[in-house]
Design a protein around this motif. Sequence first.
Motif, PDB file in Angstrom:
ATOM      1  N   ALA A  43      14.471  12.314   4.239  1.00  0.00           N
ATOM      2  CA  ALA A  43      13.820  12.461   2.936  1.00  0.00           C
ATOM      3  C   ALA A  43      14.417  11.493   1.913  1.00  0.00           C
ATOM      4  CB  ALA A  43      13.948  13.901   2.444  1.00  0.00           C
ATOM      5  N   VAL A  44      15.748  11.388   1.893  1.00  0.00           N
ATOM      6  CA  VAL A  44      16.412  10.488   0.944  1.00  0.00           C
ATOM      7  C   VAL A  44      16.069   9.038   1.250  1.00  0.00           C
ATOM      8  CG1 VAL A  44      18.649   9.627   0.154  1.00  0.00           C
ATOM      9  CG2 VAL A  44      18.298  12.080   0.431  1.00  0.00           C
ATOM     10  N   ALA A  45      16.120   8.665   2.538  1.00  0.00           N
ATOM     11  CA  ALA A  45      15.844   7.277   2.927  1.00  0.00           C
ATOM     12  C   ALA A  45      14.431   6.865   2.532  1.00  0.00           C
ATOM     13  CB  ALA A  45      16.059   7.101   4.429  1.00  0.00           C
ATOM     14  N   PHE A  46      13.448   7.722   2.807  1.00  0.00           N
ATOM     15  CA  PHE A  46      12.077   7.352   2.510  1.00  0.00           C
ATOM     16  C   PHE A  46      11.722   7.575   1.035  1.00  0.00           C
ATOM     17  CE2 PHE A  46      12.020   7.104   7.019  1.00  0.00           C
ATOM     18  CZ  PHE A  46      11.102   6.091   7.284  1.00  0.00           C
ATOM     19  N   TYR A  47      12.532   8.342   0.339  1.00  0.00           N
ATOM     20  CA  TYR A  47      12.397   8.422  -1.121  1.00  0.00           C
ATOM     21  C   TYR A  47      12.704   7.055  -1.727  1.00  0.00           C
ATOM     22  CZ  TYR A  47      13.941   9.196  -5.944  1.00  0.00           C
ATOM     23  OH  TYR A  47      14.136   9.097  -7.296  1.00  0.00           O
ATOM     24  N   PHE A  48      13.822   6.464  -1.270  1.00  0.00           N
ATOM     25  CA  PHE A  48      14.162   5.121  -1.756  1.00  0.00           C
ATOM     26  C   PHE A  48      13.078   4.121  -1.360  1.00  0.00           C
ATOM     27  CE2 PHE A  48      18.802   6.494  -1.664  1.00  0.00           C
ATOM     28  CZ  PHE A  48      18.938   6.474  -3.040  1.00  0.00           C
ATOM     29  N   GLY A  49      12.566   4.265  -0.133  1.00  0.00           N
ATOM     30  CA  GLY A  49      11.522   3.348   0.320  1.00  0.00           C
ATOM     31  C   GLY A  49      10.284   3.420  -0.554  1.00  0.00           C
ATOM     32  N   ALA A  50       9.887   4.638  -0.917  1.00  0.00           N
ATOM     33  CA  ALA A  50       8.705   4.810  -1.765  1.00  0.00           C
ATOM     34  C   ALA A  50       8.975   4.315  -3.182  1.00  0.00           C
ATOM     35  CB  ALA A  50       8.293   6.279  -1.790  1.00  0.00           C
ATOM     36  N   ARG A  51      10.170   4.606  -3.658  1.00  0.00           N
ATOM     37  CA  ARG A  51      10.512   4.237  -5.041  1.00  0.00           C
ATOM     38  C   ARG A  51      10.506   2.732  -5.244  1.00  0.00           C
ATOM     39  NH1 ARG A  51      15.973   6.281  -8.240  1.00  0.00           N
ATOM     40  NH2 ARG A  51      15.636   5.098 -10.157  1.00  0.00           N
ATOM     41  N   PHE A  52      10.938   2.006  -4.218  1.00  0.00           N
ATOM     42  CA  PHE A  52      11.031   0.548  -4.361  1.00  0.00           C
ATOM     43  C   PHE A  52       9.950  -0.182  -3.571  1.00  0.00           C
ATOM     44  CE2 PHE A  52      15.383   2.055  -5.297  1.00  0.00           C
ATOM     45  CZ  PHE A  52      15.426   1.657  -6.622  1.00  0.00           C
ATOM     46  N   GLY A  53       8.872   0.534  -3.243  1.00  0.00           N
ATOM     47  CA  GLY A  53       7.673  -0.120  -2.746  1.00  0.00           C
ATOM     48  C   GLY A  53       7.745  -0.716  -1.358  1.00  0.00           C
ATOM     49  N   PHE A  54       8.402  -0.046  -0.428  1.00  0.00           N
ATOM     50  CA  PHE A  54       8.419  -0.548   0.939  1.00  0.00           C
ATOM     51  C   PHE A  54       6.998  -0.506   1.508  1.00  0.00           C
ATOM     52  CE2 PHE A  54      13.094   0.501   2.199  1.00  0.00           C
ATOM     53  CZ  PHE A  54      13.535  -0.260   1.130  1.00  0.00           C
ATOM     54  N   ASP A  55       6.579  -1.595   2.136  1.00  0.00           N
ATOM     55  CA  ASP A  55       5.262  -1.597   2.760  1.00  0.00           C
ATOM     56  C   ASP A  55       5.356  -1.033   4.179  1.00  0.00           C
ATOM     57  OD1 ASP A  55       6.412  -3.596   4.317  1.00  0.00           O
ATOM     58  OD2 ASP A  55       5.335  -5.231   3.303  1.00  0.00           O
ATOM     59  N   LYS A  56       4.238  -1.052   4.895  1.00  0.00           N
ATOM     60  CA  LYS A  56       4.183  -0.459   6.224  1.00  0.00           C
ATOM     61  C   LYS A  56       5.217  -1.072   7.168  1.00  0.00           C
ATOM     62  CE  LYS A  56       1.002   0.368  10.089  1.00  0.00           C
ATOM     63  NZ  LYS A  56      -0.404   0.192  10.569  1.00  0.00           N
ATOM     64  N   ALA A  57       5.364  -2.396   7.111  1.00  0.00           N
ATOM     65  CA  ALA A  57       6.319  -3.089   7.989  1.00  0.00           C
ATOM     66  C   ALA A  57       7.754  -2.676   7.665  1.00  0.00           C
ATOM     67  CB  ALA A  57       6.147  -4.600   7.868  1.00  0.00           C
ATOM     68  N   ASP A  58       8.064  -2.579   6.365  1.00  0.00           N
ATOM     69  CA  ASP A  58       9.422  -2.185   5.957  1.00  0.00           C
ATOM     70  C   ASP A  58       9.715  -0.746   6.372  1.00  0.00           C
ATOM     71  OD1 ASP A  58      10.115  -4.600   4.855  1.00  0.00           O
ATOM     72  OD2 ASP A  58       9.525  -4.062   2.815  1.00  0.00           O
ATOM     73  N   ARG A  59       8.732   0.144   6.184  1.00  0.00           N
ATOM     74  CA  ARG A  59       8.945   1.540   6.569  1.00  0.00           C
ATOM     75  C   ARG A  59       9.161   1.669   8.069  1.00  0.00           C
ATOM     76  NH1 ARG A  59       4.537   2.204   3.083  1.00  0.00           N
ATOM     77  NH2 ARG A  59       3.155   2.673   4.860  1.00  0.00           N
ATOM     78  N   LYS A  60       8.402   0.917   8.831  1.00  0.00           N
ATOM     79  CA  LYS A  60       8.543   0.956  10.286  1.00  0.00           C
ATOM     80  C   LYS A  60       9.907   0.423  10.709  1.00  0.00           C
ATOM     81  CE  LYS A  60       6.339  -0.500  14.593  1.00  0.00           C
ATOM     82  NZ  LYS A  60       5.185  -1.233  15.191  1.00  0.00           N
TER      83      LYS A  60
END
Length: 253
Positions: free
Chosen positions: A104-121
């Motif tokens: 949850a924390v990791a993907f919170y940061f990802g969402a907050r700073f605009g990670f795209d599909k490739a970055d999330r993967k």
Amino acid sequence: MDGSGQYNPRTVEEVFRDFKGRRAGMIKALTTDVEEFYQQCDPEKENLCLYGFPTEQWEVNLPAEEVPPELPEPALGINFARDGMQEKDWLALVAVHSDAWLLAVAFYFGARFGFDKADRKRLFNMINDLPSIFEVVTGNAKKQAKDKSAASNHSSNKSKPNSKARGPEPQGKNGKPKDEEEEGLEEEEEEDEHGDTLCGACGENYGTDEFWICCDICERWFHGKCVKITPARAEHIKQYKCPSCSSNKRVRP
């Protein structure tokens, strides 16, 4: 409650580094520091949470008062279930919730700073290459099978030798000197056999240049440095019990 001040990881690598630090701290709480963790989770206290920090430290504390909090919050009330179930089951329950919080924390940061599909993967793949806290605390079937195989093949030598600190004349199991070719083959076999073995404390892989020791109770392997056991001390231990197995011997009221 973040414990990291104004620190905000903005790249995939920074978020993963943040994840690894928090994960390491929580693994410590549930393995090497389990005695202290158990005592802090007093059921008589209010709702408590287990926090992991990027600095590889952990803390048991009340949840943040602000709503919504700056970061996702860990599971509430882990202390209430402490005395209502077997300790190993309670630790496994906390481990499951800890894994969920880390993601949850990791993907919170990802969402907050605009990670795209490739970055999330890419972030998920980096995270998924590490064993979960639950796997480290309890072990999975595949890992346990490998550990048992490792333990049986090395029953005559409980602790894994440090290949960089061998004596001048390596000895075979029958006491006779081994030639260089035989020694080299054994090193390759040992590296292949234990390459996927994970430390029961930190969850990292086995390395032939590191000192390891096996728990005679749960048959999990540990880095000597993670459980504060040196090669010299291991020589005088007849039966080694890891911190988790030692804590299970406590008498409950």
